[in-house]
Design an enzyme around this catalytic site. Structure first.
Site, PDB file in Angstrom:
ATOM      1  CB  THR A   1       1.152   6.228  11.642  1.00  0.00           C
ATOM      2  OG1 THR A   1       0.794   7.564  11.369  1.00  0.00           O
ATOM      3  CG2 THR A   1       0.216   5.310  10.900  1.00  0.00           C
ATOM      4  N   GLY A   2       2.972   4.571  13.694  1.00  0.00           N
ATOM      5  CA  GLY A   2       3.618   3.303  14.060  1.00  0.00           C
ATOM      6  C   GLY A   2       3.030   2.715  15.335  1.00  0.00           C
TER       7      GLY A   2
ATOM      8  CB  CYS B   1      13.119   8.869   7.920  1.00  0.00           C
ATOM      9  SG  CYS B   1      14.104   7.739   6.937  1.00  0.00           S
TER      10      CYS B   1
ATOM     11  CD  GLU C   1      10.204  13.036  11.677  1.00  0.00           C
ATOM     12  OE1 GLU C   1       8.987  12.918  11.853  1.00  0.00           O
ATOM     13  OE2 GLU C   1      10.879  12.168  11.095  1.00  0.00           O
TER      14      GLU C   1
ATOM     15  CD  GLU D   1      13.221   0.709   9.318  1.00  0.00           C
ATOM     16  OE1 GLU D   1      13.691   1.661   9.975  1.00  0.00           O
ATOM     17  OE2 GLU D   1      13.838  -0.358   9.141  1.00  0.00           O
TER      18      GLU D   1
ATOM     19  CE  LYS E   1      -1.809   2.537   3.298  1.00  0.00           C
ATOM     20  NZ  LYS E   1      -1.755   3.842   2.630  1.00  0.00           N
TER      21      LYS E   1
ATOM     22  N   GLY F   1       6.738   5.059   8.353  1.00  0.00           N
ATOM     23  CA  GLY F   1       5.904   6.252   8.506  1.00  0.00           C
ATOM     24  C   GLY F   1       6.227   6.933   9.821  1.00  0.00           C
TER      25      GLY F   1
ATOM     26  CB  THR G   1       6.930   8.053  16.125  1.00  0.00           C
ATOM     27  OG1 THR G   1       8.274   8.001  15.622  1.00  0.00           O
ATOM     28  CG2 THR G   1       6.871   7.386  17.485  1.00  0.00           C
TER      29      THR G   1
HETATM   30  P1  NAD Z   1       2.265   8.453   8.072  1.00  0.00           P
HETATM   31  O1  NAD Z   1       2.567   7.704   9.309  1.00  0.00           O
HETATM   32  O2  NAD Z   1       1.206   9.500   8.105  1.00  0.00           O
HETATM   33  O3  NAD Z   1       1.823   7.472   6.891  1.00  0.00           O
HETATM   34  C1  NAD Z   1       2.635   6.396   6.467  1.00  0.00           C
HETATM   35  C2  NAD Z   1       1.778   5.362   5.767  1.00  0.00           C
HETATM   36  O4  NAD Z   1       0.875   4.786   6.717  1.00  0.00           O
HETATM   37  C3  NAD Z   1       0.907   5.905   4.643  1.00  0.00           C
HETATM   38  O5  NAD Z   1       0.837   4.934   3.618  1.00  0.00           O
HETATM   39  C4  NAD Z   1      -0.452   6.069   5.321  1.00  0.00           C
HETATM   40  O6  NAD Z   1      -1.526   6.020   4.409  1.00  0.00           O
HETATM   41  C5  NAD Z   1      -0.466   4.866   6.250  1.00  0.00           C
HETATM   42  N1  NAD Z   1      -1.332   4.993   7.438  1.00  0.00           N
HETATM   43  C6  NAD Z   1      -1.818   6.120   7.999  1.00  0.00           C
HETATM   44  N2  NAD Z   1      -2.519   5.802   9.107  1.00  0.00           N
HETATM   45  C7  NAD Z   1      -2.463   4.464   9.245  1.00  0.00           C
HETATM   46  C8  NAD Z   1      -2.962   3.541  10.226  1.00  0.00           C
HETATM   47  N3  NAD Z   1      -3.682   3.951  11.272  1.00  0.00           N
HETATM   48  N4  NAD Z   1      -2.700   2.231  10.069  1.00  0.00           N
HETATM   49  C9  NAD Z   1      -1.948   1.794   9.030  1.00  0.00           C
HETATM   50  N5  NAD Z   1      -1.442   2.620   8.079  1.00  0.00           N
HETATM   51  C10 NAD Z   1      -1.691   3.942   8.187  1.00  0.00           C
HETATM   52  O7  NAD Z   1       3.666   9.040   7.592  1.00  0.00           O
HETATM   53  P2  NAD Z   1       3.942  10.021   6.381  1.00  0.00           P
HETATM   54  O8  NAD Z   1       3.473  11.398   6.788  1.00  0.00           O
HETATM   55  O9  NAD Z   1       3.437   9.410   5.125  1.00  0.00           O
HETATM   56  O10 NAD Z   1       5.561  10.003   6.315  1.00  0.00           O
HETATM   57  C11 NAD Z   1       6.366  10.833   7.079  1.00  0.00           C
HETATM   58  C12 NAD Z   1       6.883  10.097   8.301  1.00  0.00           C
HETATM   59  O11 NAD Z   1       7.527   8.893   7.918  1.00  0.00           O
HETATM   60  C13 NAD Z   1       7.936  10.888   9.062  1.00  0.00           C
HETATM   61  O12 NAD Z   1       7.695  10.803  10.439  1.00  0.00           O
HETATM   62  C14 NAD Z   1       9.238  10.175   8.708  1.00  0.00           C
HETATM   63  O13 NAD Z   1      10.269  10.320   9.639  1.00  0.00           O
HETATM   64  C15 NAD Z   1       8.783   8.773   8.591  1.00  0.00           C
HETATM   65  N6  NAD Z   1       9.732   8.012   7.779  1.00  0.00           N
HETATM   66  C16 NAD Z   1      10.516   7.073   8.393  1.00  0.00           C
HETATM   67  C17 NAD Z   1      11.453   6.365   7.651  1.00  0.00           C
HETATM   68  C18 NAD Z   1      12.351   5.323   8.289  1.00  0.00           C
HETATM   69  O14 NAD Z   1      12.928   4.520   7.557  1.00  0.00           O
HETATM   70  N7  NAD Z   1      12.506   5.284   9.598  1.00  0.00           N
HETATM   71  C19 NAD Z   1      11.568   6.606   6.282  1.00  0.00           C
HETATM   72  C20 NAD Z   1      10.753   7.575   5.699  1.00  0.00           C
HETATM   73  C21 NAD Z   1       9.818   8.267   6.458  1.00  0.00           C
END
Ligand code: NAD
Length: 485
Positions: free
Chosen positions: A225-226, A277, A375, A243, A170, A221, A223
């Site tokens: 959402t993680g 990130c 961040e 991640e 996705k 994504g 933290t």
């Molecule tokens: P996000 O957490 O908003 O979304 C990431 C993904 O998760 C998207 O595909 C989104 O549609 C999906 N999502 C949203 N809510 C969800 C849920 N409740 N359950 C499952 N999936 C869900 O992040 P973003 O704004 O797209 O990306 C930016 C963030 O990602 C920053 O915090 C960045 O640091 C982090 N990031 C981390 C790494 C790493 O390798 N550690 C790499 C790139 C980005």
């Protein structure tokens, strides 16, 4: 490539929906395409297809799967220009950066293809032989953000496929197109159901994390959402790789070559307009060189061209989406409200209607300010003055994050001793952001769980099976059989 509507890829077939989501070019704010808004039934179909494909795919030899990854890498290379253009149009990054992402994605797949699957022999005696081998985990749900959509998808696709898993992927609703095009091309050589792609809005991710027939979630994504992914996955005891976010620091010692490091430190913070990130989010500079180095970084910053990434001379594009744009603007406003000194970035950038923010550098804001603690994930960077190395290491480690960081010094031994004291998953010395498919990458503390990359990342796509084989004494086979009977 001028397509305006895209379908999902499920079981090797293209699948459309009545409801669609618009994809916007963040430089022009034009709708460039629509993608399906996946229903729960369609997600079920994708997971069922992946389950059905799993026995066949996992039974192929690892040598065959290596070859598939190499071929997928070649497909990316052959399509570099078309994919890079598409990536720039949906993500905003400069074309050169987009090309780099496509080529790096290909290299990633080819690098993963060389990894060995470990087998551990824990006992090998006349009595028994005990070995632990790795089996594929099953169906992997891969969830990817919008900043590096293609390569972050490849971080999951490469090792998952090599391990023998099947995938439901996705992408972010902001950046689905390049990944979708890749999955279309990949399905020309993969058996149906091995690599499926679904697109959708806010409901789709949670449906995946709670789906009983998905065995593992590989998530990149934020933290926040993680944490939701982990909570949701608990009900079905999912395997997880998370991640997450970071607040990476660079520590610059007083012995660096200022003219050499100034531009490198600039790009450490501003690559992809800071939407990275592992972008450097704060630079601690020793007081002895604070003035000349901050001056050199600012002078370099003034030469960098911000604009529509589709124009070849542009080096930095817009922020990818409205929500993130407003978040970064709020952080800049917080600095203004608190009287922080702007070394550059006070003037708006005249680059078109999109989500543009000027390159912004702040002069030694307080440690507890939002720009230092949050961040920022945008083109705004604080330079911070320090005197004492021990003190700065404790400031760096005080963050809840622990993704990566860097140390800059002519004294490699000293730099290494500093690096070893930093609480993060990766530390670079005299560079940043170098990742290899052969090395583990992942965050500690609130930056993540598990790793991607290297043998460790491959292991995270598997489950362990230990086989304990007792050797029967010569001639005992018949007797043992008789005893059972
Ligand atoms: P996000 O957490 O908003 O979304 C990431 C993904 O998760 C998207 O595909 C989104 O549609 C999906 N999502 C949203 N809510 C969800 C849920 N409740 N359950 C499952 N999936 C869900 O992040 P973003 O704004 O797209 O990306 C930016 C963030 O990602 C920053 O915090 C960045 O640091 C982090 N990031 C981390 C790494 C790493 O390798 N550690 C790499 C790139 C980005």
């Amino acid at each position: 490539m001028n397509r305006s509507s895209y379908c999902m890829v499920i079981d090797g077939q293209t699948v459309a929906t009545d409801e669609n989501i618009a994809v916007v070019n963040p430089a022009t704010l034009e709708v460039i395409a629509t993608v399906p808004d996946c229903s729960q039934l369609q997600l079920d179909a994708a997971v069922t297809a992946a389950r059905r494909a799993f026995p066949g795919w996992s039974a192929t030899s690892i040598e065959d799967r290596r070859q598939v990854l190499v071929t997928l890498g070649d497909i990316l290379l052959a399509e570099t220009e078309a994919l890079a253009g598409l990536l720039t149009s949906e993500q905003g990054k400069a074309l050169a950066e987009a090309r780099d992402e496509v080529v790096s994605s290909a290299e990633w797949l080819k690098g993963v293809a060389t990894l060995e699957m470990p087998v551990t022999v824990s006992e090998d005696t006349p009595d028994r032989r005990s070995t632990t081998r790795r089996r594929p985990v099953g169906v992997v749900g891969a969830i990817v953000p919008w900043n590096y959509p293609l390569i972050l998808a490849m971080f999951k696709v490469g090792p998952s496929l090599l391990a023998g898993n099947t995938i439901v992927l996705k992408p972010s609703p902001f950046t689905p197109l390049t990944t979708l095009r890749f999955v279309e091309l990949a399905n020309e050589i993969l058996p149906p159901g091995v690599l499926n792609l679904v697109t959708g809005g806010d409901a789709l991710g949670p449906w995946m994390t709670e789906h009983p027939a998905i065995d593992k979630i590989a998530f990149t994504g934020s933290t926040a959402t993680g944490r939701r992914v982990m909570a949701s996955g608990a009900a079905t005891l999912k395997h997880l790789t998370l991640e997450l976010g970071g607040n990476d620091a660079a520590i610059v010692l007083p012995d660096v070559d200022i003219s050499r490091v100034a531009s490198e430190l600039f790009w450490a913070g501003f690559r992809n307009s800071g939407q990275m990130c592992i972008g450097t989010k704060r630079i601690y500079i020793h007081a002895d060189i604070y003035e000349p180095l901050s001056h050199a970084i600012v002078e370099y910053a003034r030469t960098v061209v911000v604009g529509n990434g589709a124009q070849e001379d542009v080096q930095l594009g817009p922020i990818n989406n409205k929500a993130q744009y407003e978040r970064v603007l709020a952080i800049v406003q917080d600095s203004r409200d608190n009287g922080h000194r702007f070394l550059v970035g006070d003037e708006p950038v005249d680059a078109g209607p999109g989500y543009f923010i000027p390159v912004t550098i702040l002069d030694n804001p307080p440690e507890n300010s939002r720009i230092v603690q949050d961040e920022q994930f945008g083109p705004v960077l604080p330079l911070l003055r320090y005197d004492d190395l021990d003190e700065v290491i404790s400031l760096v480690n005080a963050s809840e994050y622990g993704l990566a960081g860097s140390v800059w010094s002519a004294d490699e031994a000293l730099a290494r001793s500093v690096a070893e004291r930093i609480e993060s998953g990766t530390v670079w010395i005299n560079e940043t952001q170098y990742l290899s498919p052969l090395a583990a990458f992942g965050g500690v503390k609130q930056s993540g769980l598990g790793v991607e990359g290297g043998m460790e990342g491959l292991i995270d796509c598997t489950v362990a099976q230990t086989i304990v084989q007792r050797h029967l004494p010569a001639g005992a086979a018949g007797a043992a059989h008789g005893a059972v009977a």
